[in-house]
Design an enzyme around this catalytic site. Structure first.
Site, short mmCIF file in Angstrom:
data_model
loop_
_atom_site.label_atom_id
_atom_site.label_comp_id
_atom_site.label_asym_id
_atom_site.label_seq_id
_atom_site.Cartn_x
_atom_site.Cartn_y
_atom_site.Cartn_z
CG ASN A 96 -1.71 1.26 1.41
OD1 ASN A 96 -1.80 2.06 0.47
ND2 ASN A 96 -2.30 1.45 2.58
CB SER A 127 4.62 -1.61 12.04
OG SER A 127 4.24 -0.26 12.26
N GLY A 131 2.08 2.43 10.82
CA GLY A 131 3.05 3.52 10.73
C GLY A 131 3.73 3.88 12.05
CG HIS A 191 -6.01 2.29 4.91
ND1 HIS A 191 -5.61 3.24 5.81
CD2 HIS A 191 -4.99 1.39 4.82
CE1 HIS A 191 -4.38 2.94 6.24
NE2 HIS A 191 -3.99 1.82 5.66
CD GLU A 194 -3.71 -2.19 7.12
OE1 GLU A 194 -2.57 -2.42 6.73
OE2 GLU A 194 -4.33 -1.17 6.82
CE LYS A 234 -0.25 3.51 4.62
NZ LYS A 234 -0.21 3.63 6.06
CD GLU A 241 -3.06 5.84 6.48
OE1 GLU A 241 -2.98 5.87 5.23
OE2 GLU A 241 -2.18 5.33 7.19
P1 PGA Z 1 2.57 0.46 7.59
O1 PGA Z 1 1.15 0.72 6.90
O2 PGA Z 1 3.06 -0.88 7.08
O3 PGA Z 1 3.43 1.59 7.15
O4 PGA Z 1 2.34 0.44 9.06
C1 PGA Z 1 0.25 -0.32 6.66
C2 PGA Z 1 -1.03 0.21 6.08
O5 PGA Z 1 -1.50 1.28 6.49
O6 PGA Z 1 -1.62 -0.44 5.20
#
Ligand code: PGA
Length: 248
Positions: free
Chosen positions: A10, A213, A173, A95, A167, A12, A97
């Site tokens: 992903n 992460s 993150g 997601h 997640e 982003k 976000e």
């Molecule tokens: P990350 O993000 O691996 O940077 O923690 C995962 C995601 O938001 O899909």
């Protein structure tokens, strides 16, 4: 149960279309495990560069969002049909976000999943609890509600094309990967929820990923867990050694 391993990047809001082409031209020269499905979910403006760069590989391209209406006066939005015509096969929906920064509700997410399926796009349906929900001990109920709302009114036939990604928001993150046990327990809960909604056999087959992460150090132990079929990977999918995670 032998489910295919699936590793999804992903990106982003990272990489321009030029950066996409050069990253993927290099990435595809890696020796990748043939038993894993690999998908890059890229920004809208990178889709054509990604589709071109990966056309001679088995790696698939996904988007990170879509709008649930067919077409019309929705300035700034992108439809399922538009994505499908561009060669996109997967789309991330729900997601955290999108839920928190862009106010996406369970109802909106359900509509988006339905629209994606109508155009044969495979939804990567995300769910995840906050730290405070986990501390209060309501994380399992919360995730079950997210899953049930997102799958509301979707037939078993259609649901077969959905990938679910667990997640936890506190792990995204932050560098705080969930423990293998925490991730496994929730992925099992999600699998049982799918069994309740549909049938036992289908619950065994659905692909459930962990995200938050995931990195080259944590991937292989997470992916060995019984109910974790791979990962949804953010920042680590922007690095050249993402192939190490794919091969984990
Ligand atoms: P990350 O993000 O691996 O940077 O923690 C995962 C995601 O938001 O899909």
């Amino acid at each position: 149960m032998n489910r295919r391993k699936t590793v999804i990047g992903n990106w982003k809001m990272n990489f321009t279309h030029k950066e996409t082409a050069s990253f993927l031209e290099k990435f595809k020269t890696n020796d990748l495990d043939k038993n894993a499905d690999v998908i890059f979910c890229v920004p809208f403006t990178d889709i054509s560069a990604a589709v071109n760069a990966l056309s001679d590989t088995n790696i698939k391209v996904g988007a990170q969002n879509l709008y649930f209406e067919e077409k019309g006066a929705y300035t700034g939005e992108v439809s399922a049909k538009m994505l499908s015509e561009c060669g996109v096969e997967y789309v991330i929906i729900g997601h955290s976000e999108r839920r928190s920064l862009f106010n996406e509700t369970d109802e909106i997410i359900n509509k988006k999943v339905k629209k994606a399926l109508e155009y044969n796009l495979k939804p990567i349906l995300c769910c995840g609890e906050t730290l405070s929900q986990r501390e209060r001990g309501i994380e399992y109920d919360f995730i079950r509600t997210q899953i049930k709302s997102a799958l509301y009114g979707i037939s078993k036939e259609d649901a077969k094309n959905i990938v679910i990604a667990y997640e936890p928001i506190w792990a995204i993150g932050t560098g705080n990967t969930a423990t293998n046990e925490q991730a496994e327990e929730m992925c099992l809960t999600i699998r049982n929820c799918v069994k309740e909604l549909y049938v036992e056999e289908f619950g065994e087959k659905i692909i459930i990923l962990y995200g938050g992460s995931v990195n080259t150090k944590t991937a292989s132990e997470l992916f060995k867990m019984e109910n974790i079929d791979g990962g949804l990977v953010g920042s680590a999918s922007l690095k050249d050694d993402f192939s190490v995670i794919v091969n984990a």
